[in-house]
Design a protein around this motif. Sequence first.
Motif, PDB file in Angstrom:
ATOM      1  N   ASP A  21       0.893  -1.158   0.000  1.00  0.00           N
ATOM      2  CA  ASP A  21       0.000   0.000   0.000  1.00  0.00           C
ATOM      3  C   ASP A  21       0.926   1.202   0.000  1.00  0.00           C
ATOM      4  OD1 ASP A  21      -2.207  -1.627   0.233  1.00  0.00           O
ATOM      5  OD2 ASP A  21      -2.460  -1.299   2.377  1.00  0.00           O
ATOM      6  N   HIS A  36       2.523  -6.204   2.339  1.00  0.00           N
ATOM      7  CA  HIS A  36       1.636  -7.371   2.412  1.00  0.00           C
ATOM      8  C   HIS A  36       2.448  -8.608   2.032  1.00  0.00           C
ATOM      9  CE1 HIS A  36      -2.132  -5.064   2.766  1.00  0.00           C
ATOM     10  NE2 HIS A  36      -1.464  -4.161   2.045  1.00  0.00           N
ATOM     11  N   TRP A  37       2.699  -9.467   3.008  1.00  0.00           N
ATOM     12  CA  TRP A  37       3.450 -10.692   2.764  1.00  0.00           C
ATOM     13  C   TRP A  37       2.547 -11.685   2.041  1.00  0.00           C
ATOM     14  CZ3 TRP A  37       8.416 -10.604   3.009  1.00  0.00           C
ATOM     15  CH2 TRP A  37       9.159 -11.786   3.027  1.00  0.00           C
ATOM     16  N   GLY A  40      -0.444 -13.443   3.723  1.00  0.00           N
ATOM     17  CA  GLY A  40      -1.545 -12.648   4.252  1.00  0.00           C
ATOM     18  C   GLY A  40      -1.184 -11.712   5.390  1.00  0.00           C
ATOM     19  N   ARG A  41       0.012 -11.859   5.952  1.00  0.00           N
ATOM     20  CA  ARG A  41       0.409 -10.948   7.022  1.00  0.00           C
ATOM     21  C   ARG A  41       0.654  -9.553   6.467  1.00  0.00           C
ATOM     22  NH1 ARG A  41       5.497 -13.698   9.433  1.00  0.00           N
ATOM     23  NH2 ARG A  41       5.653 -14.381   7.265  1.00  0.00           N
ATOM     24  N   ARG A  42       0.389  -8.537   7.319  1.00  0.00           N
ATOM     25  CA  ARG A  42       0.593  -7.134   6.940  1.00  0.00           C
ATOM     26  C   ARG A  42       1.598  -6.529   7.900  1.00  0.00           C
ATOM     27  NH1 ARG A  42      -3.622  -3.822   7.929  1.00  0.00           N
ATOM     28  NH2 ARG A  42      -2.989  -2.460   6.246  1.00  0.00           N
TER      29      ARG A  42
END
Length: 106
Positions: A21, A36-37, A40-42
Amino acid sequence: MLHNERHIPANRSWKQYVGIDARVTDEGRIDPLVVHWPDGRRFPIDEIVEHGEFGRPLHGARTARYSVRFGRRITYLYLERIERKGGFGSTLDRWWVEARATIPSP
């Protein structure tokens, strides 16, 4: 994903493409805000320590390196720009980090 699932030895690293982002300022500067990995991790970016400048083309791509801070850790985030021939949409921008394999705890 574990290191052995990618067949990468524990002491190796690879280019991991990630989602970003970002905010584009009215001056055209790109400020990444969140990484954003793929799983799904941020990871919100706490500070942009150094903005990247694009270097010379290498294998058809130019890369800008950003120095960013996540909590107390400073790391590099790369913006890769591939110039393609054509009109609208003639560049492809992709973000990546240098990922390192980790050995899971027994």
